[in-house]
Scaffold this motif. Structure first.
Motif, PDB file in Angstrom:
ATOM      1  N   PHE A  25      33.342  49.709  41.884  1.00  0.00           N
ATOM      2  CA  PHE A  25      32.620  50.687  42.701  1.00  0.00           C
ATOM      3  C   PHE A  25      31.486  50.013  43.465  1.00  0.00           C
ATOM      4  N   LEU A  26      30.706  49.165  42.791  1.00  0.00           N
ATOM      5  CA  LEU A  26      29.611  48.470  43.460  1.00  0.00           C
ATOM      6  C   LEU A  26      30.129  47.536  44.552  1.00  0.00           C
ATOM      7  N   SER A  27      31.235  46.851  44.280  1.00  0.00           N
ATOM      8  CA  SER A  27      31.813  45.958  45.289  1.00  0.00           C
ATOM      9  C   SER A  27      32.335  46.747  46.483  1.00  0.00           C
ATOM     10  N   THR A  28      32.974  47.883  46.215  1.00  0.00           N
ATOM     11  CA  THR A  28      33.478  48.721  47.308  1.00  0.00           C
ATOM     12  C   THR A  28      32.337  49.267  48.150  1.00  0.00           C
ATOM     13  N   PHE A  29      31.263  49.683  47.492  1.00  0.00           N
ATOM     14  CA  PHE A  29      30.093  50.181  48.229  1.00  0.00           C
ATOM     15  C   PHE A  29      29.500  49.083  49.106  1.00  0.00           C
ATOM     16  N   THR A  30      29.438  47.856  48.586  1.00  0.00           N
ATOM     17  CA  THR A  30      28.909  46.726  49.374  1.00  0.00           C
ATOM     18  C   THR A  30      29.777  46.447  50.593  1.00  0.00           C
ATOM     19  N   LEU A  31      31.103  46.501  50.409  1.00  0.00           N
ATOM     20  CA  LEU A  31      31.997  46.295  51.558  1.00  0.00           C
ATOM     21  C   LEU A  31      31.850  47.420  52.576  1.00  0.00           C
ATOM     22  N   ALA A  32      31.605  48.653  52.108  1.00  0.00           N
ATOM     23  CA  ALA A  32      31.385  49.767  53.037  1.00  0.00           C
ATOM     24  C   ALA A  32      30.110  49.556  53.842  1.00  0.00           C
ATOM     25  N   VAL A  33      29.058  49.055  53.189  1.00  0.00           N
ATOM     26  CA  VAL A  33      27.820  48.741  53.905  1.00  0.00           C
ATOM     27  C   VAL A  33      28.059  47.615  54.918  1.00  0.00           C
ATOM     28  N   SER A  34      28.884  46.641  54.549  1.00  0.00           N
ATOM     29  CA  SER A  34      29.221  45.550  55.473  1.00  0.00           C
ATOM     30  C   SER A  34      29.950  46.092  56.698  1.00  0.00           C
ATOM     31  N   GLY A  90      36.624  27.327  50.415  1.00  0.00           N
ATOM     32  CA  GLY A  90      38.058  27.544  50.278  1.00  0.00           C
ATOM     33  C   GLY A  90      38.436  28.195  48.962  1.00  0.00           C
ATOM     34  N   ASN A  91      37.693  27.887  47.882  1.00  0.00           N
ATOM     35  CA  ASN A  91      38.005  28.476  46.576  1.00  0.00           C
ATOM     36  C   ASN A  91      37.635  29.951  46.487  1.00  0.00           C
ATOM     37  N   PHE A  92      36.889  30.444  47.484  1.00  0.00           N
ATOM     38  CA  PHE A  92      36.497  31.849  47.496  1.00  0.00           C
ATOM     39  C   PHE A  92      37.624  32.760  47.979  1.00  0.00           C
ATOM     40  N   THR A  93      38.665  32.198  48.534  1.00  0.00           N
ATOM     41  CA  THR A  93      39.723  33.008  49.123  1.00  0.00           C
ATOM     42  C   THR A  93      40.379  33.898  48.064  1.00  0.00           C
ATOM     43  N   PRO A  94      40.386  35.215  48.264  1.00  0.00           N
ATOM     44  CA  PRO A  94      41.001  36.104  47.269  1.00  0.00           C
ATOM     45  C   PRO A  94      42.521  35.936  47.248  1.00  0.00           C
ATOM     46  N   LYS A  95      43.101  36.051  46.075  1.00  0.00           N
ATOM     47  CA  LYS A  95      44.544  35.969  45.893  1.00  0.00           C
ATOM     48  C   LYS A  95      45.032  37.204  45.162  1.00  0.00           C
ATOM     49  N   LYS A  96      46.195  37.652  45.523  1.00  0.00           N
ATOM     50  CA  LYS A  96      46.740  38.855  44.925  1.00  0.00           C
ATOM     51  C   LYS A  96      47.003  38.641  43.433  1.00  0.00           C
ATOM     52  N   ASP A  97      46.492  39.557  42.624  1.00  0.00           N
ATOM     53  CA  ASP A  97      46.660  39.547  41.162  1.00  0.00           C
ATOM     54  C   ASP A  97      46.109  38.284  40.513  1.00  0.00           C
ATOM     55  N   ASP A  98      45.243  37.551  41.222  1.00  0.00           N
ATOM     56  CA  ASP A  98      44.697  36.312  40.648  1.00  0.00           C
ATOM     57  C   ASP A  98      43.282  36.076  41.166  1.00  0.00           C
ATOM     58  N   THR A  99      42.453  37.123  41.143  1.00  0.00           N
ATOM     59  CA  THR A  99      41.076  37.023  41.613  1.00  0.00           C
ATOM     60  C   THR A  99      40.144  37.578  40.542  1.00  0.00           C
ATOM     61  N   THR A 100      39.259  36.735  40.058  1.00  0.00           N
ATOM     62  CA  THR A 100      38.330  37.173  39.027  1.00  0.00           C
ATOM     63  C   THR A 100      37.270  38.100  39.619  1.00  0.00           C
ATOM     64  N   MET A 101      36.624  38.860  38.741  1.00  0.00           N
ATOM     65  CA  MET A 101      35.585  39.784  39.190  1.00  0.00           C
ATOM     66  C   MET A 101      34.397  39.044  39.763  1.00  0.00           C
ATOM     67  N   THR A 102      34.081  37.881  39.203  1.00  0.00           N
ATOM     68  CA  THR A 102      32.987  37.074  39.739  1.00  0.00           C
ATOM     69  C   THR A 102      33.277  36.624  41.166  1.00  0.00           C
ATOM     70  N   LYS A 103      34.511  36.236  41.429  1.00  0.00           N
ATOM     71  CA  LYS A 103      34.892  35.831  42.784  1.00  0.00           C
ATOM     72  C   LYS A 103      34.855  37.010  43.744  1.00  0.00           C
ATOM     73  N   ILE A 104      35.224  38.202  43.270  1.00  0.00           N
ATOM     74  CA  ILE A 104      35.153  39.404  44.112  1.00  0.00           C
ATOM     75  C   ILE A 104      33.707  39.686  44.508  1.00  0.00           C
ATOM     76  N   ILE A 105      32.788  39.564  43.549  1.00  0.00           N
ATOM     77  CA  ILE A 105      31.371  39.788  43.852  1.00  0.00           C
ATOM     78  C   ILE A 105      30.877  38.743  44.863  1.00  0.00           C
TER      79      ILE A 105
END
Length: 438
Positions: A10-19, A321-336
């Protein structure tokens, strides 16, 4: 644990909405100004006025600060917390540890900002303003973050402008000129069958060889899928869409560099070209573009183009480059981390657009209070660096094929001085040991 993941999402989604709101802020303001000019007395657009636009800019600044300094640090520390030793493990212990870490982080940041401000400007008035938390500290801190965001955009956007041609070339179907797709599909099918037979023939004890062959088989299947897609594409898609998109990208990039070059000349002869120069006539009083509504539409297109290019360039840099999100393989820390990076880029986009002269719309709210926007040398250097780095990246992009051919002719390609891809016309040994040209 599920409740914690829901809160983090929820916090990550809210941040993306603000972006997203920060990205849409400048285009919405530009189009609102043109609408008010076209229909000044229309009853149905009376709600669209200057106070609404100023309020949106202030809200965007407020929520950007909230996400950047409160929500995202809270999400990260809460995710990493376990509770202090000696306390009962649970949500309360984790929240307590997170709040303590936030307080310590706030004290550290405030101390750094206090020392930096005292070193830069140590007169009596500035020293007194250091004790004003709301009116000085937060705007000054956000000004520093905005400056770092603009520097990050200066690094990412030129790289993204050159990478956009490669990315669109991968997404679109290229024209088939002097190519026999049926023969290439036949060859790649034989290679796929050969790899499959080798995998089936190896014993399960040879784990390393099997993993290596499976990875090569996956690459072959990916290449086969691309060739089949090119074969199934219509003639319109192959011969019209791809050249049109490439020409459109080239035109947008050329206009962006041209506007920056014109802005450099304006900075040298006119002080009102500064981002923190004299204020304009206000919203709805005069058009800020020479070409009216058409010019405003072009500015909006260029702003979105620069934002997309900056995101592409951000993930193209080796450091990120390591920040790139991957489907079904992205940690919560990387999402933040991704959410914070996108927020910094999007918050700095209006400032960069005004600094480069892409638009003449004045920065409103806290965006227009940044001290460094009034420094002539910083603004001029920013424009010069953007124009030079973008030109060099484009030259490097368009001359890469020539360089690779020269390296091959001189025999330097064996030293891996140029990055070659599997899609290029290279000769490699296949799985059964024979040479095949793809």
């Amino acid at each position: 644990m599920e409740h914690i993941s829901v809160v983090m999402l929820f916090l990550s989604t809210f941040t993306l909405a603000v972006s997203a709101g920060a990205v849409l802020l400048l285009p919405f303001s530009i189009i609102s100004n043109e609408i008010l000019l076209c229909f000044p007395q229309n009853y149905y657009i009376q709600w669209l006025n200057g106070s609404l636009i100023h309020g949106l800019w202030n809200l965007a600044s407020l929520f950007s600060n909230l996400c950047l300094f409160v929500l995202m640090p809270f999400a990260f520390f809460f995710l990493e917390s376990e509770g202090f030793a000696g306390l009962k493990k649970g949500i309360r212990a984790r929240i307590l540890e997170t709040l303590v870490m936030l307080i310590l982080l706030a004290l550290l940041i405030l101390g750094i900002v206090w020392v930096a401000s005292a070193l830069i400007d140590n007169d009596a008035a500035s020293m007194e303003s250091l004790y004003d938390l709301w009116e000085f500290y937060l705007p000054y801190l956000y000004s520093c973050i905005s400056l770092m965001g603009c520097l990050l955009l200066l690094l990412c956007t030129p790289v993204g402008l050159s990478r956009m041609f490669t990315v669109m070339g991968q997404l679109l179907v290229k024209p088939t000129i002097l190519e026999d797709l049926d023969e290439q599909i036949y060859i790649i099918t034989l290679e796929e069958e050969s790899l499959q037979r080798r995998i089936n023939g190896l014993s399960s004890s040879v784990e390393y060889n099997i993993m290596e062959l499976e990875q090569e088989l996956e690459n072959v299947k990916t290449l086969k899928t691309k060739l089949e897609r090119r074969k199934k594409a219509s003639a319109w898609e192959r011969n019209l869409v791809y050249p049109a998109v490439m020409v459109l990208l080239l035109i947008e990039t050329f206009i962006s560099v041209l506007l920056v070059a014109c802005n450099i000349l304006c900075l040298l002869v006119d002080e009102t070209a500064m981002p923190k120069g004299t204020r304009g006539p206000g919203i709805g009083n005069a058009s800020l573009s020479t070409f009216g509504f058409v010019g405003a539409a072009l500015e909006i297109i260029l702003i979105f183009y620069l934002m997309v290019s900056s995101v592409v360039g951000f993930y193209s840099l080796r450091f990120f480059g390591n920040f790139t999100p991957k489907k079904d393989d992205t940690t919560m820390t990387k999402i933040i981390g991704n959410c914070v990076s996108i927020l910094v880029l999007s918050s700095a986009l209006p400032v960069m657009s005004r600094t480069l002269g892409i638009t003449r719309f004045d920065l409103l709210g806290d965006f227009g209070r940044f001290n460094w926007l009034g420094n002539f040398y910083i603004v001029l250097s920013y424009n010069l660096l953007f124009a030079i780095v973008t030109t060099l990246c484009l030259i490097r992009q368009f001359t890469s094929a020539v360089r690779e051919e020269l390296f091959k002719a001189l025999g330097l390609h064996k030293l891996q001085l140029s990055n070659t891809t599997r899609d290029s016309d290279t000769t490699k040994p296949s799985a059964n040991g024979h040479q095949k040209t793809l």
